[in-house]
Design a protein around this motif. Structure first.
Motif, PDB file in Angstrom:
ATOM      1  N   THR A  73       0.827  -1.201   0.000  1.00  0.00           N
ATOM      2  CA  THR A  73       0.000   0.000   0.000  1.00  0.00           C
ATOM      3  C   THR A  73       0.861   1.251   0.000  1.00  0.00           C
ATOM      4  OG1 THR A  73      -0.174  -0.256   2.400  1.00  0.00           O
ATOM      5  CG2 THR A  73      -2.021  -1.020   1.082  1.00  0.00           C
ATOM      6  N   LEU A  74       0.357   2.281  -0.662  1.00  0.00           N
ATOM      7  CA  LEU A  74       1.069   3.548  -0.716  1.00  0.00           C
ATOM      8  C   LEU A  74       0.999   4.228   0.645  1.00  0.00           C
ATOM      9  CD1 LEU A  74       0.976   6.050  -3.610  1.00  0.00           C
ATOM     10  CD2 LEU A  74       0.502   6.892  -1.319  1.00  0.00           C
ATOM     11  N   GLY A  75       2.107   4.861   1.045  1.00  0.00           N
ATOM     12  CA  GLY A  75       2.132   5.600   2.297  1.00  0.00           C
ATOM     13  C   GLY A  75       2.454   4.762   3.518  1.00  0.00           C
ATOM     14  N   ASP A  76       3.077   3.592   3.340  1.00  0.00           N
ATOM     15  CA  ASP A  76       3.439   2.752   4.485  1.00  0.00           C
ATOM     16  C   ASP A  76       4.583   3.382   5.277  1.00  0.00           C
ATOM     17  OD1 ASP A  76       1.553   0.836   3.980  1.00  0.00           O
ATOM     18  OD2 ASP A  76       2.889  -0.481   2.850  1.00  0.00           O
ATOM     19  N   ILE A  77       4.446   3.360   6.590  1.00  0.00           N
ATOM     20  CA  ILE A  77       5.474   3.904   7.488  1.00  0.00           C
ATOM     21  C   ILE A  77       6.298   2.742   8.034  1.00  0.00           C
ATOM     22  CG2 ILE A  77       5.907   5.321   9.519  1.00  0.00           C
ATOM     23  CD1 ILE A  77       3.116   6.516   9.162  1.00  0.00           C
ATOM     24  N   TYR A  78       7.609   2.829   7.861  1.00  0.00           N
ATOM     25  CA  TYR A  78       8.524   1.781   8.342  1.00  0.00           C
ATOM     26  C   TYR A  78       9.406   2.343   9.447  1.00  0.00           C
ATOM     27  CZ  TYR A  78       7.409  -1.665   4.743  1.00  0.00           C
ATOM     28  OH  TYR A  78       6.777  -2.615   3.971  1.00  0.00           O
ATOM     29  N   ALA A  79       9.825   1.454  10.355  1.00  0.00           N
ATOM     30  CA  ALA A  79      10.651   1.905  11.480  1.00  0.00           C
ATOM     31  C   ALA A  79      11.332   0.710  12.128  1.00  0.00           C
ATOM     32  CB  ALA A  79       9.783   2.618  12.526  1.00  0.00           C
ATOM     33  N   PRO A  80      12.444   0.947  12.827  1.00  0.00           N
ATOM     34  CA  PRO A  80      12.973  -0.098  13.712  1.00  0.00           C
ATOM     35  C   PRO A  80      12.040  -0.221  14.919  1.00  0.00           C
ATOM     36  CG  PRO A  80      14.216   1.925  13.994  1.00  0.00           C
ATOM     37  CD  PRO A  80      13.259   2.175  12.871  1.00  0.00           C
ATOM     38  N   ILE A  81      11.834  -1.419  15.378  1.00  0.00           N
ATOM     39  CA  ILE A  81      10.908  -1.663  16.488  1.00  0.00           C
ATOM     40  C   ILE A  81      11.616  -1.364  17.814  1.00  0.00           C
ATOM     41  CG2 ILE A  81       9.396  -3.320  17.604  1.00  0.00           C
ATOM     42  CD1 ILE A  81       8.610  -2.533  14.737  1.00  0.00           C
ATOM     43  N   THR A 131      17.013  -0.119  28.309  1.00  0.00           N
ATOM     44  CA  THR A 131      17.920  -0.666  29.320  1.00  0.00           C
ATOM     45  C   THR A 131      17.628  -0.009  30.660  1.00  0.00           C
ATOM     46  OG1 THR A 131      19.627   1.004  28.962  1.00  0.00           O
ATOM     47  CG2 THR A 131      19.678  -0.940  27.528  1.00  0.00           C
ATOM     48  N   ASP A 132      18.239  -0.521  31.702  1.00  0.00           N
ATOM     49  CA  ASP A 132      18.041   0.076  33.022  1.00  0.00           C
ATOM     50  C   ASP A 132      18.508   1.526  33.047  1.00  0.00           C
ATOM     51  OD1 ASP A 132      16.990  -2.271  33.908  1.00  0.00           O
ATOM     52  OD2 ASP A 132      18.881  -3.014  34.782  1.00  0.00           O
ATOM     53  N   GLY A 133      19.448   1.846  32.157  1.00  0.00           N
ATOM     54  CA  GLY A 133      19.947   3.218  32.103  1.00  0.00           C
ATOM     55  C   GLY A 133      19.155   4.106  31.161  1.00  0.00           C
ATOM     56  N   GLY A 134      18.109   3.588  30.560  1.00  0.00           N
ATOM     57  CA  GLY A 134      17.269   4.392  29.685  1.00  0.00           C
ATOM     58  C   GLY A 134      17.712   4.433  28.245  1.00  0.00           C
ATOM     59  N   GLU A 135      18.565   3.484  27.798  1.00  0.00           N
ATOM     60  CA  GLU A 135      19.016   3.438  26.416  1.00  0.00           C
ATOM     61  C   GLU A 135      18.031   2.617  25.568  1.00  0.00           C
ATOM     62  OE1 GLU A 135      21.717   4.847  25.032  1.00  0.00           O
ATOM     63  OE2 GLU A 135      22.390   5.805  26.900  1.00  0.00           O
ATOM     64  N   TYR A 136      17.855   3.030  24.283  1.00  0.00           N
ATOM     65  CA  TYR A 136      16.998   2.279  23.372  1.00  0.00           C
ATOM     66  C   TYR A 136      17.487   0.848  23.184  1.00  0.00           C
ATOM     67  CZ  TYR A 136      15.012   6.722  21.604  1.00  0.00           C
ATOM     68  OH  TYR A 136      14.389   7.927  21.455  1.00  0.00           O
ATOM     69  N   ILE A 137      16.542  -0.083  23.090  1.00  0.00           N
ATOM     70  CA  ILE A 137      16.817  -1.428  22.584  1.00  0.00           C
ATOM     71  C   ILE A 137      15.997  -1.558  21.305  1.00  0.00           C
ATOM     72  CG2 ILE A 137      16.703  -3.900  23.022  1.00  0.00           C
ATOM     73  CD1 ILE A 137      16.740  -3.294  26.000  1.00  0.00           C
ATOM     74  N   LEU A 138      16.661  -1.444  20.144  1.00  0.00           N
ATOM     75  CA  LEU A 138      15.984  -1.455  18.856  1.00  0.00           C
ATOM     76  C   LEU A 138      16.197  -2.785  18.159  1.00  0.00           C
ATOM     77  CD1 LEU A 138      16.906   2.122  17.547  1.00  0.00           C
ATOM     78  CD2 LEU A 138      14.849   1.406  18.772  1.00  0.00           C
ATOM     79  N   SER A 139      15.238  -3.125  17.299  1.00  0.00           N
ATOM     80  CA  SER A 139      15.290  -4.415  16.606  1.00  0.00           C
ATOM     81  C   SER A 139      16.418  -4.476  15.592  1.00  0.00           C
ATOM     82  CB  SER A 139      13.950  -4.682  15.911  1.00  0.00           C
ATOM     83  OG  SER A 139      13.678  -3.658  14.953  1.00  0.00           O
ATOM     84  N   THR A 140      16.801  -3.325  15.004  1.00  0.00           N
ATOM     85  CA  THR A 140      17.844  -3.326  13.987  1.00  0.00           C
ATOM     86  C   THR A 140      18.393  -1.923  13.808  1.00  0.00           C
ATOM     87  OG1 THR A 140      18.352  -3.835  11.660  1.00  0.00           O
ATOM     88  CG2 THR A 140      16.156  -2.964  12.142  1.00  0.00           C
ATOM     89  N   PRO A 192      17.951  11.399  20.640  1.00  0.00           N
ATOM     90  CA  PRO A 192      16.728  11.141  19.868  1.00  0.00           C
ATOM     91  C   PRO A 192      17.031  10.355  18.604  1.00  0.00           C
ATOM     92  CG  PRO A 192      16.759  13.405  20.647  1.00  0.00           C
ATOM     93  CD  PRO A 192      18.101  12.824  20.981  1.00  0.00           C
ATOM     94  N   ARG A 193      16.260   9.310  18.405  1.00  0.00           N
ATOM     95  CA  ARG A 193      16.447   8.458  17.239  1.00  0.00           C
ATOM     96  C   ARG A 193      15.099   7.883  16.837  1.00  0.00           C
ATOM     97  NH1 ARG A 193      20.423   3.159  16.787  1.00  0.00           N
ATOM     98  NH2 ARG A 193      19.894   2.617  14.624  1.00  0.00           N
ATOM     99  N   TYR A 194      14.807   7.937  15.581  1.00  0.00           N
ATOM    100  CA  TYR A 194      13.515   7.490  15.085  1.00  0.00           C
ATOM    101  C   TYR A 194      13.306   6.011  15.362  1.00  0.00           C
ATOM    102  CZ  TYR A 194       9.989   6.003  11.705  1.00  0.00           C
ATOM    103  OH  TYR A 194       8.895   5.444  11.106  1.00  0.00           O
ATOM    104  N   ASN A 195      12.078   5.676  15.846  1.00  0.00           N
ATOM    105  CA  ASN A 195      11.715   4.276  16.065  1.00  0.00           C
ATOM    106  C   ASN A 195      10.195   4.150  16.109  1.00  0.00           C
ATOM    107  OD1 ASN A 195      10.746   4.294  19.004  1.00  0.00           O
ATOM    108  ND2 ASN A 195      12.781   5.216  19.198  1.00  0.00           N
TER     109      ASN A 195
END
Length: 996
Positions: free
Chosen positions: A799-807, A812-821, A900-903
């Protein structure tokens, strides 16, 4: 003698009895007065009949809708009637003055619907066509004709995020029909095709008809793929010799609403933010309540077979930020005259609009939200003097919003004019020839200014100013021949044939200079000493195209039971390749009212219909097929900077020629049912459509020096070619229903509802002649730090207009992102920016002189990337430069400490329901001879919104506001940018007067 006395006594007794009877009758008779009104329009009804029930005694209302009738003993009920209205029985009781509100008789009126090049009775329509009348329009401070229809027509999406009075509306009919050409429906204003919508003020509109499906729009050929909206302004006097004067004046207050929650100054400092020692509410410093004023006045009348309308409309709309305003003056004259026993009919429509738009840099809204709350507005010192005394610091993403709003200025002065002449002549009683000529001019003058003290741009450029002109002239001549005939018993045929010629010329100029001795603005560009390089421009352009058309249509009606229509239009356009300059656009539709054949019980109408139509779309420029040339870089032939006589601008080709470039093409199949229940007490329609859109225009990369497959025998001279690249597929289901005048005691209730379910647009192809793409990615989140990876993936088969992102899998306990990729090629689909469905629910109540209308609008199934959360939610060290947003989705245990990092967590479901419009009105009783009606009203817009979205506005984003390329903006829906103008809530009070 006795006989004489007896006769005398008898005579006196009879005389006494007659006298007593007269006294008794006089004691029991009385006079009742009253007014007969149309409660929808608020106007009185002259010529209505008022009878005492069961008698022939009665009267008629005068020119002001008033009556007086003498009653006798035993008279209890008055019967009031007028053509087109239901007869009303009024119990008299002890009343001496009565106001009678008539109700429209739905069955007695043949509802005419405007279609291409004519009208049809609604019962004969076999396509998906919707007519909207003034009583159904949205109310309040409506400055754009599109607002009248917002949420009112199933499948018609009208959106505008935020409350900027200078922003237009995105209009889409049945979803996306193109992403490179014009995606908005074609506007036909009083028969003028492609007229500027700025040419008409909402107050002058008499009706709007929407041609939704391909068969209805095919009569407009290459301009009908995105649907057609027909606007009619002509208003005729209701009675010969009567002049009507109407005045509508109202005032509006706009307030900012739905502001994001931020850290307080104390919370900001406690988190580690820099403390500059002040406490500033930046949004409070930037915005305030805005007051706007509007006055509309019109004079209409008729005499000697001539009807006229003259109107003046003035609007002064102000934004919630000082420096944002929209001032508009619209004048209109419509004159129609019939001669030769009305066999010859002439119409003249003239309108002029002047509009002044004042704007600021919308980034001020971003910085008013996130600027350091401990910074002052002004400061002293040598550094501050350079910036006009404003507090400024050389930090990332750090601009004083008050300074930004005051030191950059943007104006847009627009003037539009439309002149249209139309002549019709009845050669025979059933044969009519017509001709229409129209000239539509639009002139735009833009001024942009960046002060020498402006920290964002002007300081580095030492002041910069710019002037831009854009002029457009459209001329159209069309002529038609219409023939009506009964070709058999009960079989009627209407034939229409015509030709059309259209030319459009565009031209413009752009100049910008920099480095001024002092601020002089855009009226003295020569005061800027530098005219090449950064923050400077010099350009001009001109192009012209021609479209020639021939078209025909046949409509058949058999015994008001079976209906058939077929049309075809052939058009030749100068802007396509020589191999494909002509396109053919056929359409066919059929329908039948089964209630004329079968006894269907409670169903008073049941008309299934099927239609199929082919439409096209013109390209965004008439030069795409020819490989036009443009300006390249400056070339110094001897490389000596001290000589200038050998300094030239080189010529480059913009794209390779394509001899096969042709129309975008849409084929649409529509299945529909028009229904009426309980003697048309409930009416409505159901539609299901499928559409295949092919050959969409797009520019693709090629290898220079290779053979040009679209121009055999030649080679590609540059690295791009315009081709018919893409195919799309879509479908949808629409439902609309209205309940007419439900009696709830003394209250009359008229509800209506509509909804649309979209099968989102699927990409079938992104290739042509071995060239193309498997996917197109657009829309990076932006700066700082998120400039590299686009987030909207448009993939073949998806479909047109699909939004993709790392999940986002956690923190972490220190507040860091855990991203899928970390690899964008491995991102997953997390949403889509286009809606799955829309709905509108309207309610109208009448009680004596009171009226109440309110309207809910909702959208579901669309997602939005919340850029405020994506940039300003984290508590990392670098983010301490700016303030942070706080929502119910903000992690607090632990606080996010990553940069800040897109997810996926920033892509939110933006479904919503909104009380879009409310109006309460009162029609005053008037006894003044020349005052036909007086109505006062209160209206409110955007009263509240129910949504889980935590950004500024959950409204659908059909395009990306930061994508300056109109050819690709539609490929990146679903992004709320940080420069979004704040939402506003509006309150309006007004009065409408009609004089006769």
């Amino acid at each position: 003698m006795r006989n004489y006395l007896l006769k005398q006594k008898t005579f006196l007794l009879a005389l006494a009895l007659i006298f007593c009877a007269t006294l008794v009758a006089s004691a029991q008779s009385r006079t009742v007065t009253g007014t007969v009104m149309d409660p929808i329009t608020g106007e009185t009804v002259p010529g209505a009949t008022v009878l005492v029930k069961g008698t022939t005694r009665g009267t008629a209302t005068d020119l002001d809708g008033k009556f007086a009738i003498d009653l006798q003993a035993g008279d209890q009920i008055l019967v009031v009637s007028f053509v087109g209205y239901l007869a009303q029985e009024i119990e008299i009781g002890n009343q001496t003055n009565i106001t009678v509100n008539l109700e429209e008789d739905i069955q007695s009126l043949e509802e005419a619907v405007v279609i291409g090049y004519g009208t049809q009775d609604k019962k004969e329509i076999t396509s998906a066509v919707v007519g909207v009348k003034p009583e159904d329009f949205n109310n309040g401070n409506v400055s754009n004709p599109a607002q009248l229809l917002q949420g009112k027509v199933a499948g018609l999406s009208i959106t505008r995020a935020g409350g900027n009075p200078n922003n237009g509306f995105n209009i889409r009919l049945r979803g996306l029909s193109t992403f490179g050409a014009n995606s908005s429906p074609l506007i036909v204003l009083d028969g003028v095709i492609g007229a500027s919508i700025e040419n008409v003020d909402p107050n002058d509109i008499q009706s709007i008809d929407v041609l939704k499906d391909g068969s209805a729009a095919a009569i407009y050929g290459a301009r009908g793929s995105s649907g057609v909206i027909l606007i009619t302004t002509t208003k005729k006097s209701s009675k010969e010799g009567i002049t009507n004067v109407a005045i509508n004046s109202f005032a509006t207050m706009d307030q900012a609403t739905n502001l994001l929650d931020m850290l307080s100054p104390e919370e900001f400092v406690a988190r580690g933010g820099t403390d500059f020692g002040s406490r500033t509410d930046w949004r409070d410093e930037l915005i305030s309540d805005a007051f706007s004023f509007t006055t509309n006045a019109s004079v209409s009348g008729g005499f000697n077979n001539t009807n006229f309308l003259a109107s003046v409309n003035y609007r002064d709309n102000n934004g919630i930020v000082n420096g944002v305003s929209n001032e508009r003056l619209n004048t209109r004259i419509n004159v129609s005259h019939g001669a030769m026993n009305n066999r010859l009919r002439m119409n003249l429509n003239v309108s002029n609009t002047s509009e002044d738009r004042n704007s600021i840099n919308d980034a001020a809204f971003r910085y008013a939200t996130i600027y350091n709350p401990t910074a002052p507005i002004f400061e002293d010192g040598a550094d501050a003097e350079r910036f006009g005394g404003y507090f400024q610091r050389s930090l990332t993403d750090f601009l004083n919003p008050v300074a930004l709003a005051n030191q950059q200025k943007f104006v847009n002065e627009r003037k539009t004019s439309l002149v249209s002449y139309q002549v019709e002549f009845d050669i025979l009683n059933n044969l009519t020839i017509s001709a229409q000529y129209s000239k539509d001019n639009r002139n735009e003058l833009v001024g942009n200014f960046w002060s020498r003290e402006d920290f964002g741009i002007g300081f580095g450029a030492r002041g910069s100013a710019q002037r831009i002109t854009n002029d457009r002239r459209q001329q159209i001549f069309e002529s038609t021949l219409r023939y009506d005939v009964d070709i058999a018993d009960g079989l009627n045929m209407t034939l229409l044939g015509g030709i059309g010629l259209q030319t459009i010329k565009n031209q413009g100029f752009n100049a910008r200079s920099r480095q001024f001795l002092f601020d002089q603005g855009w009226d003295n560009l020569g005061g800027g000493s530098i005219r090449v390089g950064n923050n400077t421009e010099l350009s001009s352009y001109a192009n012209e195209d021609q479209l020639n058309s021939i078209f025909g249509r046949a409509n058949f009606n058999y015994q008001n039971t079976f209906f058939f229509s077929a049309s075809v239009r052939a058009e030749t356009y100068s802007g396509f390749g020589p191999n494909n300059q002509t396109g053919v656009f056929p359409a066919v539709s059929i329908g039948s009212d089964f209630t004329q054949i079968f006894d269907m019980g409670v169903l008073s109408q049941f008309k299934p219909r099927v239609s199929f139509g082919v439409t096209g779309n013109l390209p965004p420029s008439p030069t795409l097929a020819i490989g036009a040339f443009g300006n390249g870089n400056r070339v110094d032939l001897d490389n000596d900077p001290l000589t200038t006589d050998d300094l030239y601008v080189g010529i480059i080709q913009n794209s390779n020629p394509n001899r096969d470039l042709k129309w975008e093409n849409k084929q649409e199949l529509n299945f529909g049912i028009d229904f009426g229940i309980w003697n048309d007490k409930v009416t409505g329609s159901v539609d299901y459509y499928t559409r295949n859109i092919s050959d969409l225009l797009f520019q693709v990369p090629v290898e220079a020096g290779t053979p040009n497959i679209f121009d055999p025998g030649r080679f590609n001279t540059v690295a791009s070619t315009w081709v018919n690249l893409a195919d799309l597929k879509a479908a949808g289901f629409e439902f609309a229903a209205t309940v007419n005048a439900v009696k709830l005691g003394a209250v009359t209730w008229s509800p209506s509802a509509n909804f649309t379910i979209y099968q989102k647009t699927t990409i079938e192809r992104f290739s042509a002649g071995g060239l193309g793409f498997t996917e197109l990615r657009y829309a990076t989140p932006g700066s700082p730090g998120q400039n590299n990876d686009p987030i909207i993936y448009n993939r073949v088969g998806q479909t047109l207009g699909d939004i993709y992102a790392p999940i986002l899998e956690g923190l972490t306990d220190g507040g860091e992102y855990i991203l899928s990729t970390d690899n964008p090629d491995e991102w997953e689909k997390v949403g889509n920016g286009l809606p799955q469905g829309e709905f509108g629910i309207a309610n109208s109540f009448m009680y004596n002189q009171w009226s109440l209308n309110f309207f809910f609008r909702g959208v579901w199934g669309h997602d939005i990337y919340n850029s405020y959360r994506g940039f300003y939610e984290n508590g990392d060290a670098s983010s301490n430069t700016w303030n942070s947003v706080v929502t119910d989705k903000t992690p607090t245990n632990p606080l996010v400490t990553s940069d800040p990092r897109y997810n996926s967590s920033y892509v939110e479901d933006a479904s919503f329901i909104r009380l879009d419009n409310l109006e309460l009105g009162y029609n005053f009783k008037t006894n003044l001879k020349n005052l036909g009606s007086l109505r006062a009203y209160f209206a409110a817009q955007n009263l509240f919104t129910i949504t889980k979205y935590t950004g500024i506005d959950p409204e659908v984003r059909l395009t990306d506001s930061e994508n300056g390329n109109a050819l690709t903006s539609a490929l990146s829906p679903g992004i709320e940018r940080r420069s979004t103008y704040f939402q506003t809530r509006s309150f309006t009070v007004g009065v409408t007067l009609n004089f006769k």
